[in-house]
Design a protein around this motif. Structure first.
Motif, PDB file in Angstrom:
ATOM      1  N   TYR A 162       4.249  13.218  -0.480  1.00 38.00           N
ATOM      2  CA  TYR A 162       5.084  12.072  -0.117  1.00 38.00           C
ATOM      3  C   TYR A 162       4.236  10.861   0.260  1.00 38.00           C
ATOM      4  O   TYR A 162       3.068  10.983   0.608  1.00 38.00           O
ATOM      5  CB  TYR A 162       6.054  12.444   1.009  1.00 38.00           C
ATOM      6  N   CYS A 163       4.899   9.706   0.179  1.00 44.45           N
ATOM      7  CA  CYS A 163       4.220   8.461   0.539  1.00 44.45           C
ATOM      8  C   CYS A 163       4.194   8.329   2.059  1.00 44.45           C
ATOM      9  O   CYS A 163       5.234   8.393   2.713  1.00 44.45           O
ATOM     10  CB  CYS A 163       4.947   7.271  -0.097  1.00 44.45           C
ATOM     11  N   THR A 164       2.993   8.168   2.611  1.00 45.39           N
ATOM     12  CA  THR A 164       2.852   8.087   4.072  1.00 45.39           C
ATOM     13  C   THR A 164       2.808   6.653   4.586  1.00 45.39           C
ATOM     14  O   THR A 164       2.839   6.427   5.791  1.00 45.39           O
ATOM     15  CB  THR A 164       1.536   8.757   4.525  1.00 45.39           C
ATOM     16  N   HIS A 165       2.683   5.696   3.687  1.00 47.52           N
ATOM     17  CA  HIS A 165       2.464   4.313   4.138  1.00 47.52           C
ATOM     18  C   HIS A 165       3.698   3.494   3.775  1.00 47.52           C
ATOM     19  O   HIS A 165       3.989   3.296   2.592  1.00 47.52           O
ATOM     20  CB  HIS A 165       1.209   3.739   3.457  1.00 47.52           C
ATOM     21  N   PHE A 166       4.411   3.035   4.777  1.00 48.12           N
ATOM     22  CA  PHE A 166       5.724   2.424   4.535  1.00 48.12           C
ATOM     23  C   PHE A 166       5.650   1.321   3.479  1.00 48.12           C
ATOM     24  O   PHE A 166       4.902   0.361   3.610  1.00 48.12           O
ATOM     25  CB  PHE A 166       6.314   1.869   5.836  1.00 48.12           C
ATOM     26  N   CYS A 167       6.464   1.479   2.437  1.00 48.48           N
ATOM     27  CA  CYS A 167       6.290   0.610   1.275  1.00 48.48           C
ATOM     28  C   CYS A 167       7.579  -0.024   0.802  1.00 48.48           C
ATOM     29  O   CYS A 167       7.553  -1.004   0.067  1.00 48.48           O
ATOM     30  CB  CYS A 167       5.674   1.410   0.129  1.00 48.48           C
ATOM     31  N   HIS A 168       8.735   0.515   1.161  1.00 47.27           N
ATOM     32  CA  HIS A 168       9.941   0.145   0.436  1.00 47.27           C
ATOM     33  C   HIS A 168      11.146   0.709   1.168  1.00 47.27           C
ATOM     34  O   HIS A 168      11.015   1.644   1.961  1.00 47.27           O
ATOM     35  CB  HIS A 168       9.837   0.771  -0.969  1.00 47.27           C
ATOM     36  N   LEU A 173      13.213   2.567  -0.073  1.00 43.97           N
ATOM     37  CA  LEU A 173      13.330   3.960  -0.515  1.00 43.97           C
ATOM     38  C   LEU A 173      12.014   4.712  -0.305  1.00 43.97           C
ATOM     39  O   LEU A 173      11.662   5.598  -1.068  1.00 43.97           O
ATOM     40  CB  LEU A 173      13.764   4.002  -1.989  1.00 43.97           C
ATOM     41  N   HIS A 174      11.288   4.285   0.731  1.00 37.65           N
ATOM     42  CA  HIS A 174      10.003   4.920   1.051  1.00 37.65           C
ATOM     43  C   HIS A 174      10.154   6.428   1.261  1.00 37.65           C
ATOM     44  O   HIS A 174       9.346   7.217   0.777  1.00 37.65           O
ATOM     45  CB  HIS A 174       9.450   4.251   2.314  1.00 37.65           C
ATOM     46  N   LEU A 175      11.193   6.817   1.962  1.00 38.56           N
ATOM     47  CA  LEU A 175      11.348   8.249   2.251  1.00 38.56           C
ATOM     48  C   LEU A 175      11.622   9.045   0.979  1.00 38.56           C
ATOM     49  O   LEU A 175      11.281  10.214   0.877  1.00 38.56           O
ATOM     50  CB  LEU A 175      12.482   8.471   3.263  1.00 38.56           C
ATOM     51  N   GLU A 176      12.242   8.376   0.011  1.00 40.89           N
ATOM     52  CA  GLU A 176      12.550   9.051  -1.255  1.00 40.89           C
ATOM     53  C   GLU A 176      11.342   9.079  -2.186  1.00 40.89           C
ATOM     54  O   GLU A 176      11.387   9.696  -3.246  1.00 40.89           O
ATOM     55  CB  GLU A 176      13.714   8.339  -1.962  1.00 40.89           C
ATOM     56  N   MET A 177      10.270   8.384  -1.804  1.00 38.11           N
ATOM     57  CA  MET A 177       9.098   8.303  -2.681  1.00 38.11           C
ATOM     58  C   MET A 177       8.281   9.592  -2.546  1.00 38.11           C
ATOM     59  O   MET A 177       7.430   9.730  -1.675  1.00 38.11           O
ATOM     60  CB  MET A 177       8.250   7.076  -2.315  1.00 38.11           C
ATOM     61  N   ARG A 178       8.595  10.540  -3.422  1.00 41.34           N
ATOM     62  CA  ARG A 178       7.978  11.867  -3.326  1.00 41.34           C
ATOM     63  C   ARG A 178       7.745  12.441  -4.718  1.00 41.34           C
ATOM     64  O   ARG A 178       8.355  12.023  -5.689  1.00 41.34           O
ATOM     65  CB  ARG A 178       8.915  12.852  -2.640  1.00 41.34           C
ATOM     66  N   THR A 184       0.851  -1.189   0.000  1.00 43.56           N
ATOM     67  CA  THR A 184       0.000   0.000   0.000  1.00 43.56           C
ATOM     68  C   THR A 184       0.886   1.238   0.000  1.00 43.56           C
ATOM     69  O   THR A 184       1.939   1.232   0.619  1.00 43.56           O
ATOM     70  CB  THR A 184      -0.883  -0.041   1.268  1.00 43.56           C
ATOM     71  N   HIS A 185       0.462   2.267  -0.721  1.00 43.14           N
ATOM     72  CA  HIS A 185       1.152   3.548  -0.651  1.00 43.14           C
ATOM     73  C   HIS A 185       0.231   4.600  -0.060  1.00 43.14           C
ATOM     74  O   HIS A 185      -0.995   4.463  -0.110  1.00 43.14           O
ATOM     75  CB  HIS A 185       1.580   4.026  -2.044  1.00 43.14           C
ATOM     76  N   GLY A 186       0.849   5.664   0.447  1.00 44.18           N
ATOM     77  CA  GLY A 186       0.076   6.818   0.899  1.00 44.18           C
ATOM     78  C   GLY A 186       0.386   8.012   0.030  1.00 44.18           C
ATOM     79  O   GLY A 186       1.380   8.018  -0.715  1.00 44.18           O
TER      80      GLY A 186
HETATM   81 CU    CU Z   1       5.188   4.217  -0.994  1.00 45.09          CU
END
Ligand code: CU
Length: 672
Positions: free
Chosen positions: A652-658, A660-665, A617-619
């Motif tokens: 940004y993605c709020t739902h931990f996914c990967h 590189l989650h923090l870079e998912m923007r 899931t992504h946020g």
């Molecule tokens: Cu994500």
């Protein structure tokens, strides 16, 4: 060894990376290519740590079972010493990775949601938002959820509060069929339907002409057509009586206030019809043959103060003859009120004196009853007395006889009225002829045998109908057993919703948790197995075997007409001041690295999550714009807002996914 394994999994900034890596390892081998070298080296350690932890725990579990030779539930227990059942307690402790055997669906009370528990562990698995916004999923934020919840003409949510009490699922052949589950909102008289394939609310209907919609129950088959052996209607009892229409007239003439009983179509969720009644509705029950629905009534007096509401010695269980009501509607024998087009038939006492044509029948039951429950042998409805220490057993065949003119007095359908204890509220069943009633004032559950109670009532004073009592902690309200109100009642677990927890948990300030207790009812004696705290305020709940449900964990793109099916469809299109931004998410990136809009634009973002493996899931959150929602695998969601502040906003993605989650923007650039 336990501790060692566990520590590896303690959440930390580093641990979070491990979580993502672990997920990639299991299900997404291709993601390994982009992992940083450091993460890759820790991967092996983390994987080993986690596996050895599970293996260790599994071994410990086997040792535990071997050490426990007695069967769960076989441990001796008395009402006075419920906790002295260590062997029974073992059966509710799920070892790491072990799955529960039952689903429990709990109302979330004034949180306005539905909670999903695993039983027997009591672990809360999910909260399904219905009537109230939810920050985790963006319920009340996305356009799709706002449409279900209902908005004012300006697009804002019509209501942001709710009060869920009762929840019941759809039936086929007298047992749950796993299609739907419904839940009420008492504050705003709304009914929500939850699809049990995705565990999401897909429809909400506001009932007209009523206040305080409380009891809810689906029918179990059609009253006329035997081929329809499943739920097609949901009945809704309204508690508060109001002027009709409630538009400012008769404000202080309570004698003119009225309440209604409503029927909602299970598929369309439209209100089919309503019945004007004397007194109020409280809870609701339906017969297995589909012919009868009923509500208990605690205020036949029509009082507006509690003193008035308690003045009569007997109130009622009000029966509805479903087929006759629908014939009357077809024949045009109805009224409408105010702006509502819903047909309303007359179910008051005066209009239904002749049993052979009556749409309704009022069975008298002692003082302010609470709860009406249908026994799994399909024969009886049982009303609990609340202010009377009795339970009243009403035989449904005799009610039908009265409607058919074969029985003179409707109250002759009462086949038992027996004392069970102080403050009886709700009743559950084990499928072996026993009823379990909560005693609010006694803080007990009493187990009593229905046929023995009928014998006692008929004059056999040797018939011992009370089988067992158990103390609960404290002041129980709702009670339910596994498959209790189905023909498949299995008599295994009984859950009790205790309204007060008092000293059972660490104090956390003035607001106490409530206490949900689980009781083993498979033996002669009830055995208290476990308890867990619950955030206020669960009311009713149902418990069904896990094999009744097969939830889907990934959506299909086709489930969403606005899906962005390919990253190549991404982009910004403008129509005057209205801007549409189409985007996809695939870990660890959104398909647009940035997008530009102008100050004052009405922006609609449509986001499809193209990750199609379970649990990915992504946020999507936009700072300063009140936007935060999630997209589950292959789900599409959209939001609309005014970009009213020039500047750069990192979405940004709020739902931990990967990893590189923090870079998912992505950058939303709002030009002045
Ligand atoms: Cu994500």
């Amino acid at each position: 060894m336990w501790g060692k394994g566990w520590r590896v999994n303690i959440p930390s900034p580093f641990g979070l990376v491990l979580k993502a890596v672990g997920r990639s390892l299991d299900r997404q081998p291709h993601y390994a290519e982009i992992h940083m070298k450091k993460a890759s080296t820790t991967e092996a350690t983390a994987g080993l740590g986690r596996r050895s932890f599970i293996n260790t725990a599994a071994l410990a579990g086997i040792a535990g079972v071997m050490g426990c030779t007695e069967k769960p539930g076989a441990a001796p227990a008395t009402a006075a010493a419920p906790a002295a059942a260590p062997h029974a307690g073992d059966s509710v402790h799920m070892k790491p990775g072990e799955l529960d055997t039952y689903y429990g669906f709990w109302s979330g009370g004034h949180n306005g949601d539905m909670r999903v528990l695993g039983l027997p562990s009591g672990r809360e698995l999910h909260r399904i938002p219905c009537f109230v916004p939810d920050a985790l999923v963006g319920w009340g934020v996305t356009n799709e959820s706002k449409k279900i919840m209902g908005t004012n003409p300006d697009g804002r949510l019509k209501y942001t509060v709710g009060d869920t009490h009762h929840t019941h699922a759809s039936y086929k052949d007298g047992n749950y069929d796993g299609r739907y589950i419904w839940i009420n909102d008492k504050i705003n008289s709304r009914i929500a339907r939850i699809r049990l394939d995705h565990f999401v609310c897909d429809k909400i209907t506001e009932l007209p002409n009523v206040q305080g919609f409380h009891g809810i129950f689906p029918d179990k088959r059609d009253p006329v057509d035997p081929a329809i052996n499943y739920t097609t209607r949901v009945f809704c009892g309204a508690e508060f009586h109001i002027p009709l229409p409630n538009d400012g007239h008769d404000l202080d003439q309570p004698e003119k206030y009225r309440s209604m009983f409503s029927c909602v179509d299970a598929e369309t969720m439209e209100v089919r019809w309503q019945v004007l009644i004397d007194g109020n509705c409280d809870l609701t029950a339906t017969s297995y043959d589909g012919k009868l629905a009923a509500t208990n009534q605690y205020n036949v007096e029509g009082g507006v103060t509690y003193e008035d509401m308690m003045s009569a010695e007997r109130d009622a269980c009000l029966f509805f003859h479903v087929a006759r009501i629908e014939e009357a509607v077809k024949a045009g024998k109805f009224k409408t009120y105010g702006n509502s087009k819903v047909p309303v038939v007359d179910g008051t006492r005066d209009a239904n004196k002749d049993a052979k044509t009556a749409l309704t029948g009022y069975v008298s039951v002692p003082k302010n009853p609470h709860g009406v429950n249908a026994s799994p042998d399909q024969k009886y409805f049982i009303c609990a007395g609340k202010l009377s220490p009795t339970c009243t057993v009403i035989e449904l065949a005799k009610v039908l006889d009265w409607f058919d003119g074969k029985q003179e007095k409707l109250d002759d359908a009462i086949v038992a009225e027996v004392e069970v204890g102080l403050g009886p509220l709700h009743t559950a069943f084990d499928g072996r002829g026993n009823a379990y009633t909560t005693l609010f004032l006694d803080s007990q559950v009493v187990k009593w045998n229905v046929e023995a109670a009928i014998k006692f009532h008929a004059g056999d004073k040797n018939a011992k109908y009370v089988v067992d009592r158990i103390d609960v902690h404290y002041q129980p309200g709702h009670v339910n057993a596994s498959h209790s109100e189905t023909i498949a009642a299995d008599g295994k677990y009984l859950s009790v919703g205790c309204k007060f927890s008092k000293d059972r948990y660490l104090p956390v300030g003035p607001l106490h948790a409530e206490n949900e207790q689980l009781i083993d009812i498979s033996g002669d004696k009830m055995v208290l197995l476990a308890e867990h705290p619950a955030r206020g305020e669960p009311h009713d709940f149902i418990i069904m075997k896990r094999e009744m449900l097969r939830p889907k964990q990934v959506y299909a793109l086709e489930d969403f007409p606005n899906a962005v099916k390919d990253p190549k469809e991404s982009g910004v299109t403008r129509n005057g001041k209205k801007v549409t931004v189409k985007m996809t998410s695939q870990a660890p990136a959104f398909s647009l690295r940035d997008f530009k809009v102008k100050k004052g634009d009405e922006v609609t973002i449509i986001l499809t999550n193209l990750d199609k493996i379970e649990d990915l899931t992504h946020g999507f959150a936009i700072p300063k714009h009140n936007v935060n929602f999630i997209v589950n695998p292959l789900e599409t969601a959209s939001v609309t807002f005014i970009a009213d502040k020039p500047g750069v906003y990192w979405c940004y993605c709020t739902h931990f996914c990967h990893a590189l989650h923090l870079e998912m923007r992505t950058r939303m650039i709002v030009e002045a």
